[in-house]
Design an enzyme around this catalytic site. Sequence first.
Site, short mmCIF file in Angstrom:
data_model
loop_
_atom_site.label_atom_id
_atom_site.label_comp_id
_atom_site.label_asym_id
_atom_site.label_seq_id
_atom_site.Cartn_x
_atom_site.Cartn_y
_atom_site.Cartn_z
N LYS A 3 95.66 61.25 5.37
CA LYS A 3 94.46 60.56 5.86
C LYS A 3 93.99 59.56 4.80
O LYS A 3 93.87 59.91 3.62
CB LYS A 3 93.37 61.59 6.15
CG LYS A 3 92.24 61.08 7.02
CD LYS A 3 91.37 62.25 7.47
CE LYS A 3 90.34 61.80 8.47
NZ LYS A 3 89.57 62.94 9.01
N GLU B 288 83.69 75.05 19.36
CA GLU B 288 82.26 75.24 19.60
C GLU B 288 81.96 76.49 20.42
O GLU B 288 80.96 77.18 20.17
CB GLU B 288 81.68 74.01 20.31
CG GLU B 288 81.67 72.74 19.46
CD GLU B 288 82.95 71.95 19.53
OE1 GLU B 288 83.03 70.88 18.91
OE2 GLU B 288 83.90 72.42 20.22
N ARG C 152 79.94 71.46 25.21
CA ARG C 152 81.21 72.17 25.38
C ARG C 152 81.00 73.68 25.37
O ARG C 152 81.91 74.43 25.74
CB ARG C 152 82.18 71.77 24.27
CG ARG C 152 82.30 70.28 24.06
CD ARG C 152 83.34 69.93 23.04
NE ARG C 152 84.67 69.96 23.64
CZ ARG C 152 85.80 69.72 22.98
NH1 ARG C 152 85.75 69.49 21.68
NH2 ARG C 152 86.96 69.73 23.58
#
Length: 625
Positions: free
Chosen positions: A280, A366, A394
Amino acid sequence: MLLQTIRSPRDLRRLDADQLDELAGEIRRFIVDAVSRTGGHLGSNLGAVELTLALHRVFDSPHDVLLWDTGHQAYVHKILTDRQDGFSALKQTGGLSGYPSRAESEHDWVENSHASTILSYAYGMATSFALDGVDRRIVAVIGDGALTGGMAFEALNNLGHSGRRVIIVLNDNGRSYAPTISRLGDHLARLRMNPSYVQARRVLEERLRAMSGMGEVAVQGLHGIGAALREMFEPHTFFEALDVRYTGPIDGHDIGRIEQALRHAATYDGPIVVHVRTEKGHGYAPAETDVEKRLHDVSAFDPTTGKSASRGGGATYTQVFSDAMLALAERHPELVALTAAMPGSTGLLPLAERHPERVIDVGIAEQHAVTAAAGMAMMGLRPVFAVYSTFLSRAFDQMNLDVGLHGQPVVFALDRAGITGPDGASHHGVLDLALSLRVPGMTVFAPSSAGELRQMLADAMTLDGPALVRFPKGEAAEVPADQVGSGLSARRVRAGADLCVLAVGKMVAVATEAAEELAREGVSATVWDVRVVKPADPAMLDDAARHDVVVTVEDGVRHGGAGSYLAGLIVDRDESGRCPRLLHLGTPDAYVPHGGAGQIHTDLGLDATGVAAAARKILTHGMSD
């Protein structure tokens, strides 16, 4: 510049290896320059340059379907599909979306900015192709962070069981926003870091490539030997246990090797994972050295240093929440904080540094976080789940039936509530009020200032049942102590006779400014800072019911939100049959596009001018919601 000659993925196929490397460097410089001006997702896209080039050289988009999870790693894909010119208005009103967008290009299939969903899309599309007898490839690029979500595991199970023909490119950089939290991530890390495996594979590669006359046979043999080596170091690999074939790991910054792996994968008649290792922020030093999140998402910045170009200002709501959590942790040893792969973005890193055992990162999960919090609360802990408003949707079922039904004292700390701006429809936090108000026993707080947020978090920790504290993105106003309420009471900001405005959260400042504008025209308005939407303050409701006109203002959905809820309570309290005219102001029943939050509020009539105009209209014409 080579980049100026690329207007279609087909243009890539005429380039040799050296030109591809040169193009990769140009793309990185282009992304850094563009994002430094507008803000956006940086680190994730810098890490996916070579991977995206290889994908578009091997597969024929849009005939072959390229999918991204999450879509914040698709900037390079946009650049290669004739959208370079749009980056000057990236994430700006009317400009290029920060995610794939079906409205922008035939090369985009899914606006995927909530993680862990793409394998389900891929399974569905592959099923359709199989039933129709269509020969088209489906390639789903998924980050290892997104692979921590339960929905991704459900889809993998279905793919393995069905044998659907999907190529799954696992873009493994060891991070979501933060370092990836999962046993699978540990498995991948052990495999890519095992020195014995790495050394053995390197030696074999060198020897096989040195053989003359072997050509493709030697390369294919390398894949087979690599699989055997993996079994030596990691027996019973996770993917193959699900009947999903696995190949890798492959250097994600070596275009030739990625292409080779993808071409082999394309010949397999079933689901296959191509494990690609990337870094990244690759190629841009400020991102590579950003320990927290590798410049995952940034506002405008200096491209030379990577430092933010913003001029500072007051503390943000996130910073206020972060400081408040440190103070609460000292007073409440039973406090624990949960996050779904976003400890930095939600402000929990300072708490994690001071009390590492009391901050729990569950990965992008979540639903699991909410039910786990219920279990913690049942055993005497006081969990605080810090999450963006948009992502709480969610886990509504878990909030309702696992926390609410059991009356457990879980605190939901919702950052980025309301219109958030440049990330668009998928990130506006406009549903949390409508959802949380449906949970029996839920206390719903909406702070209008930094002081209110501190007070409400403290009050939420004393409740016997669940509580939700929603706060917006951006700078938090600091107000005098006498403008901060307490407990479950509302706060009357000003009194007037002509109408009553019930304002929620950040809209208190808007409503107050609108009342001042009306006052200059001789119209006097009462303004209430609702503070606690549920249970609503009876004194506020009684006062509202005495007015002929009541206007509710919220930074959330207009239908079924706070205004509808409060209006129902006002009507229920009136036994005389007389009811004030009611007007609800909020976000529409529509997907609101990306743009500056202030401009969006103006367009929706949720700025002071818009609220004053709406009040003026109902007073003059008697029009109600």
